[in-house]
Design an enzyme around this catalytic site. Structure first.
Site, PDB file in Angstrom:
ATOM      1  N   ASP A 213       0.826  -1.226   0.000  1.00 31.27           N
ATOM      2  CA  ASP A 213       0.000   0.000   0.000  1.00 31.27           C
ATOM      3  C   ASP A 213       0.854   1.267   0.000  1.00 31.27           C
ATOM      4  O   ASP A 213       0.427   2.306   0.499  1.00 31.27           O
ATOM      5  CB  ASP A 213      -0.949   0.027   1.210  1.00 31.27           C
ATOM      6  CG  ASP A 213      -1.781  -1.233   1.324  1.00 31.27           C
ATOM      7  OD1 ASP A 213      -2.406  -1.608   0.323  1.00 31.27           O
ATOM      8  OD2 ASP A 213      -1.786  -1.846   2.414  1.00 31.27           O
TER       9      ASP A 213
ATOM     10  N   HIS B 235      -3.707  -2.160  -6.946  1.00 34.91           N
ATOM     11  CA  HIS B 235      -2.939  -0.982  -7.334  1.00 34.91           C
ATOM     12  C   HIS B 235      -3.887   0.095  -7.852  1.00 34.91           C
ATOM     13  O   HIS B 235      -4.614  -0.113  -8.819  1.00 34.91           O
ATOM     14  CB  HIS B 235      -1.893  -1.346  -8.392  1.00 34.91           C
ATOM     15  CG  HIS B 235      -0.779  -2.170  -7.834  1.00 34.91           C
ATOM     16  ND1 HIS B 235       0.294  -2.617  -8.581  1.00 34.91           N
ATOM     17  CD2 HIS B 235      -0.559  -2.640  -6.578  1.00 34.91           C
ATOM     18  CE1 HIS B 235       1.114  -3.309  -7.810  1.00 34.91           C
ATOM     19  NE2 HIS B 235       0.613  -3.335  -6.592  1.00 34.91           N
TER      20      HIS B 235
END
Length: 432
Positions: free
Chosen positions: A13, A41
């Site tokens: 992340d 993503h």
């Protein structure tokens, strides 16, 4: 052939999606080589938000080829939905998508096992079947995409696996098993029919293609199955260690590559496991809200804490990083003081390394250095002259501690919200 490897330097992340999207425009091929649909993503293009779970982020550029390599575990249903979702938004990728015939499949029974294992152990999995799919792969019970070319063999493998899973469900977990072999068989063959023209021998592909290649890591170094905070890790090598076996290319192939680590200006983690700098009070909540720290795959709130430089330097050593991109610097804009962890205290002793032992990691206490906050907005900044001195001091401290230059800062989610700090990567990638 120019090669760039982009890796997560924390627990995932970190904002890799935006960085890959930004840089991949200047490459011919982008490659995902490990993980599966547990990755998420996120990219914002022209105010449109895209979340990709299986497809390489670079494929959003119409001239870029996208590769799903053999180290990934592929859920064909998710891939189907992802491709269709892009087509509905006017982005067509089928002609530019290449899938390794050696990649293993994520099957419905893997997701069933994932939910049962999570109830039993609770490590914070995404419940997408990734762990069981890798378990079957290394237990030599996996089904590869190439197996779907032989329908009779596929049915036999499926039959054997369903019998195996049925026994686990009923005899170990005392749960009802009601998956239908014919339904799974027909669904998988239908999805395979959709993508069979995209399936390639990846070794031949890499040895015949010309042009520059960007390799896109998923998750992050501290989730690597070997080098991460085991057992609270993902099921693949989410560090540079996964490159060779994930692509089928020898280590020598990557010897001239640039290894770029992506890290947030603070630290986050999703799910369970050790997190030395976690903030559980108001400061942690403030980071979460300012940073919008909720998982792109699960929607779960992320745990937040100060930047852990001990862990970041460990990521440098594991991956052999040549440079950093620091993201979400703007999230720290309103803090009077900003802390960074420069060492750990373990049982009264100060240490400067990242322990392998789970029992040690949960006991370490962070040793902080406090830096002055900048109390000025850096959001959307596009030139280094727009940054306050204290923000630049923060970046310089990261460089000095890790021994690795910060080549770029990301100052917001949009494509154009970034600042180049060093020419070392800019000239190699052709980006201006």
């Amino acid at each position: 052939m120019e090669k760039l490897i982009i890796l997560g330097a924390q627990w995932g992340d970190e904002g890799k999606g935006k960085i890959v999207d930004l840089l991949s425009e200047h490459f011919d091929i982008t490659v995902r080589y490990q993980g599966g649909s547990n990755a998420g993503h996120t990219v914002v293009v022209n105010s449109q938000k895209f979340i990709l779970h299986l497809l390489p982020t670079g494929i959003l550029h119409e001239h870029v080829k996208g590769v799903i390599a053999q180290g990934m575990v592929v859920d064909l249903e998710v891939l189907h939905k992802e491709v269709k979702n892009l087509e509905e938004k006017g982005i067509y990728v089928k002609e530019r998508l290449f899938i390794s015939d050696r990649a293993h499949l994520v099957m419905p029974y893997h997701k069933l096992l994932d939910s049962l294992f999570e109830k039993k152990k609770g490590i914070g999995t995404t419940l997408r079947g990734i762990g069981p799919a890798y378990m079957f792969k290394y237990g030599r019970k996996g089904i590869r995409i190439s197996d779907l070319k032989d329908e009779k063999r596929f049915y036999t493998l499926l039959e054997d696996n369903l019998d195996f899973v049925k026994n686990i469900c009923e005899k170990v977990f005392c749960e009802k098993f009601d998956l239908d072999i014919n339904q799974i068989y027909e669904e998988q063959l239908r999805y395979f029919e959709e993508f069979k023209e995209n399936v390639v021998d990846l070794l031949r592909f890499f040895n015949t293609q010309k042009g520059s290649v960007l390799f896109e890591g998923a998750q992050g170094t501290l989730l690597d199955v070997d080098m991460g905070t085991y057992p609270y890790v993902t099921s693949s090598n989410a560090s540079a260690l996964g490159l060779s076996n994930g692509t089928g290319m020898p280590p020598k192939y990557f010897s001239d590559a640039f290894f770029l680590g992506v890290a947030k200006a603070y630290t986050t983690r999703v799910g369970e496991g050790p997190f030395p700098t976690e903030l559980k009070g108001e400061e942690g909540e403030k980071l979460r809200e300012l940073g919008g720290e909720y998982g792109s795959t699960t929607g779960r709130p992320r745990r937040c804490g100060w930047l852990d430089l001990v862990a970041l330097k460990y990521a440098v050593q594991v991956n052999g990083l040549d440079g950093f991109v620091i993201t979400k610097l703007d999230v720290l804009d309103t803090f009077d003081e900003v802390k960074v962890c420069v060492a750990y205290e373990l049982d009264g002793e100060v240490i400067d390394y990242f322990p392998a032992s789970y029992s040690e990691l949960i006991r370490v206490k962070p040793v902080y250095k406090t830096l002055k906050g900048w109390k000025k907005s850096t959001k959307g900044a596009k030139d280094v002259s727009e940054l306050p001195k204290e923000a630049l001091d923060y970046v310089k401290f990261i460089e000095e501690y890790t021994g690795v230059p910060v080549v770029m800062l990301s100052t917001g989610p949009k494509r154009d919200e970034y600042i180049w700090l060093k020419e070392i990567l800019r000239t190699r990638s052709g980006y201006s």
